[in-house]
Design a protein around this motif. Structure first.
Motif, short mmCIF file in Angstrom:
data_model
loop_
_atom_site.label_atom_id
_atom_site.label_comp_id
_atom_site.label_asym_id
_atom_site.label_seq_id
_atom_site.Cartn_x
_atom_site.Cartn_y
_atom_site.Cartn_z
N MET A 159 -1.30 3.02 7.57
CA MET A 159 -1.16 2.09 8.68
C MET A 159 -0.25 2.67 9.76
SD MET A 159 0.33 -1.84 8.73
CE MET A 159 -1.14 -2.55 8.00
N LEU A 160 -0.74 2.64 10.99
CA LEU A 160 0.07 2.98 12.16
C LEU A 160 0.21 1.72 13.00
CD1 LEU A 160 1.47 4.85 14.23
CD2 LEU A 160 -0.81 5.37 15.15
N SER A 161 1.44 1.25 13.19
CA SER A 161 1.69 0.08 14.02
C SER A 161 2.15 0.52 15.40
CB SER A 161 2.77 -0.81 13.39
OG SER A 161 2.33 -1.35 12.16
N ALA B 47 3.13 3.41 5.87
CA ALA B 47 3.18 2.66 7.14
C ALA B 47 4.11 3.36 8.13
CB ALA B 47 3.67 1.24 6.88
N GLU B 48 3.60 3.63 9.32
CA GLU B 48 4.36 4.23 10.41
C GLU B 48 4.38 3.27 11.58
OE1 GLU B 48 4.04 8.04 13.53
OE2 GLU B 48 2.60 7.82 11.88
N LEU B 49 5.44 3.31 12.40
CA LEU B 49 5.55 2.39 13.53
C LEU B 49 6.07 3.11 14.76
CD1 LEU B 49 6.71 -1.26 13.52
CD2 LEU B 49 7.80 0.34 15.11
N ARG B 50 5.49 2.79 15.92
CA ARG B 50 5.94 3.33 17.19
C ARG B 50 6.03 2.21 18.21
NH1 ARG B 50 1.47 8.24 17.67
NH2 ARG B 50 1.88 9.21 15.63
N ILE B 51 7.16 2.13 18.91
CA ILE B 51 7.30 1.17 20.01
C ILE B 51 6.77 1.82 21.28
CG2 ILE B 51 8.93 -0.09 21.44
CD1 ILE B 51 10.67 -0.49 19.01
N ILE B 52 5.77 1.19 21.89
CA ILE B 52 5.10 1.80 23.05
C ILE B 52 5.60 1.23 24.37
CG2 ILE B 52 3.07 2.28 21.64
CD1 ILE B 52 1.66 0.03 23.26
N ALA B 53 6.24 0.08 24.36
CA ALA B 53 6.80 -0.51 25.58
C ALA B 53 7.96 -1.41 25.18
CB ALA B 53 5.75 -1.30 26.35
N ALA B 54 8.99 -1.44 26.03
CA ALA B 54 10.19 -2.20 25.72
C ALA B 54 10.81 -2.72 27.01
CB ALA B 54 11.20 -1.33 24.97
N PRO B 55 11.65 -3.75 26.92
CA PRO B 55 12.23 -4.34 28.13
C PRO B 55 12.96 -3.35 29.03
CG PRO B 55 12.61 -5.77 26.24
CD PRO B 55 12.02 -4.50 25.71
N ALA B 56 13.68 -2.38 28.46
CA ALA B 56 14.45 -1.45 29.28
C ALA B 56 13.56 -0.68 30.25
CB ALA B 56 15.22 -0.47 28.38
N GLY C 162 7.82 -10.07 7.50
CA GLY C 162 8.77 -9.29 6.72
C GLY C 162 8.13 -8.19 5.89
N GLY C 163 7.13 -7.50 6.47
CA GLY C 163 6.48 -6.39 5.79
C GLY C 163 5.37 -6.77 4.83
N ARG C 164 5.13 -8.06 4.65
CA ARG C 164 4.17 -8.48 3.64
C ARG C 164 2.72 -8.17 4.03
NH1 ARG C 164 8.08 -12.80 3.73
NH2 ARG C 164 9.34 -12.79 1.82
N LEU C 165 2.43 -8.15 5.34
CA LEU C 165 1.07 -7.78 5.75
C LEU C 165 0.79 -6.33 5.41
CD1 LEU C 165 -1.53 -8.73 7.18
CD2 LEU C 165 -0.55 -7.90 9.33
N ALA C 166 1.74 -5.44 5.64
CA ALA C 166 1.57 -4.03 5.28
C ALA C 166 1.44 -3.87 3.77
CB ALA C 166 2.74 -3.21 5.80
N ALA C 167 2.17 -4.67 3.01
CA ALA C 167 2.07 -4.60 1.55
C ALA C 167 0.68 -4.99 1.08
CB ALA C 167 3.11 -5.51 0.91
N LEU C 168 0.08 -5.98 1.75
CA LEU C 168 -1.29 -6.37 1.39
C LEU C 168 -2.27 -5.24 1.67
CD1 LEU C 168 -1.44 -10.03 2.81
CD2 LEU C 168 -1.51 -9.35 0.40
N ALA C 169 -1.99 -4.43 2.69
CA ALA C 169 -2.90 -3.33 3.07
C ALA C 169 -2.73 -2.10 2.20
CB ALA C 169 -2.68 -2.96 4.53
#
Length: 415
Positions: free
Chosen positions: A177-179, A244-253, A165-172
């Protein structure tokens, strides 16, 4: 057209779907130029070590720490620790503590790339205050047996963790951070993938309690008390997530589309039923089997293929060995009653269906003839045992990626 070997045809489509989500093919395009300062690579999930391998193929050797499932390691410079999935173990707790210590030591000039994929919910194990690993194991086992959808499970998991729930990013924080994320959840909500360790969430304590009540999950009183008293996960606008930024690189569709294109190239009519289907595996199987029987009655001159993804669940009723994909295939076989022109394959793209080292199963017209106990096996959730006896299991070993379930129903034309 004629498909001479329906099982081989369907297995080939599954292989195509898995290959489309291979990090070696899909990760590099999302990487920024390598920063001039310190770069630390972290990650958690069944695909995370493969993702690190793809990252280092682009950047060269890196420092950092990855947590992945036993048997899913890769030859990389980043340190890789292995732990248990789907129920966490001591190795996962120790590895998560090391990861927490690492990110907590970083500063504003440091850049983190977080490689997140399905399986991270179990592999990232940092019990909330007042809970032990045994408590987390009890909770996970209860959730997995309840039939609760994965999205609801993750709401509960966020209430009992120091990293979800975002707590790892909060620790950093204040490091940047780029996820980079591979989605294995219906709808591709980043907050649900691996329970969203690096992204804020709209989940709340009340939502977690409501999910436990709706699916009648009985827990020891002290675990329930921790959930009732735990703070909510970080909200999406929490200032600690500003970097913190996030990008989905692969998905089921994307994987389903790759399988669809391959089938169409062979002259098959493909009907895509959706990439985010949820619910009881046996119920979905009955619905799709009914669709297949209707199509078979329509008398099409060409093969028709029903494709779908998502994540089914199994409410445990017996003491057999099974997973949602194998149970789907078994329930479909029972519903189809040996129809001579319908073939079914259901597999998890990570190569692990439930807790078994089996991707899933194939069922064809001969399935019920080979083993007469199909209804009994379904009643006791023993789909893996059933297909193991008749040679219907699909075994891939670690696929090193994870974009959820792949289901294919092939209706052949009349001769």
């Amino acid at each position: 057209m004629t498909i001479s070997d329906p099982r081989a045809f369907l297995t080939g489509l599954f292989t195509t779907a898995v290959a489309r989500a291979d990090p070696m093919l899909c990760l590099a395009a999302h990487l920024p130029p390598r920063p001039k300062g310190r770069l630390v690579v972290i990650g958690a999930g069944k695909a995370s070590a493969r993702m690190a391998e793809a990252l280092e193929a682009h950047y060269g050797p890196c420092e950092g720490l990855i947590i992945t499932r036993y048997g899913y390691n890769r030859p990389v410079s980043v340190e890789v620790l292995e732990a248990a999935h789907p129920v966490p173990d001591d190795a996962g707790v120790a590895a998560t503590r090391r990861l927490m210590d690492l990110v907590s030591s970083l500063g504003a000039d440091d850049q983190i790339i977080a490689l997140i994929s399905g399986g991270g919910s179990s592999l990232l194990c940092a019990p909330a205050k007042g809970l032990t690993l045994a408590d987390k194991q009890t909770l996970n086992a209860a959730l997995l047996a309840s039939g609760m959808p994965i999205s609801q499970m993750n709401i509960v998991r966020k209430q009992v963790s120091m990293v979800k729930g975002g707590r790892l990013a909060a620790l950093a924080h204040p490091a940047q951070m780029l996820s980079l994320v591979i989605s294995d959840v219906p709808g591709d909500d980043p907050a649900e993938i691996a329970s969203g360790p690096t992204v804020g969430s709209a989940a709340t304590r009340d939502m977690a309690l409501a999910a436990l009540d709706r699916w009648a999950v009985t827990l020891p009183a002290h675990i329930r008390a921790v959930i009732e008293g735990a703070p909510d996960p970080l909200a999406p606008d929490d200032p600690r997530l500003a970097g913190a930024e996030l990008r989905i690189i692969a998905a089921p569709a994307q994987s389903l589309q790759a399988a669809k294109a391959e089938a169409e190239a062979q002259g098959v009519e493909v009907r895509l039923l959706g990439d985010a289907l949820e619910g009881e595996a046996r119920d979905l199987a009955a619905q799709q089997a009914a669709m297949a029987l209707q199509i078979a009655e329509e008398g099409h001159p060409h093969p028709v293929l029903l494709l779908s993804g998502g994540e089914c669940t199994v409410t445990r009723r017996g003491d057999g060995v099974g997973g949602p994909n194998a149970e789907y295939a078994l329930a479909a076989a029972v519903a189809l009653k040996g129809h001579p022109r319908v073939h079914v394959l259901a597999c998890d793209t990570d190569g692990v269906d439930g807790a078994a080292e089996v991707a899933g199963a194939y069922a064809g017209p001969e399935t019920l003839l080979q083993e007469v106990s199909a209804p009994d096996a379904l009643a006791s959730n023993d789909a893996h045992g059933f297909f193991g006896r008749i040679g219907g299991q699909i075994v891939t070993g670690p696929t090193l990626t994870n974009v959820n379930d792949f289901r294919a129903v092939l209706i052949m034309p009349q001769a």
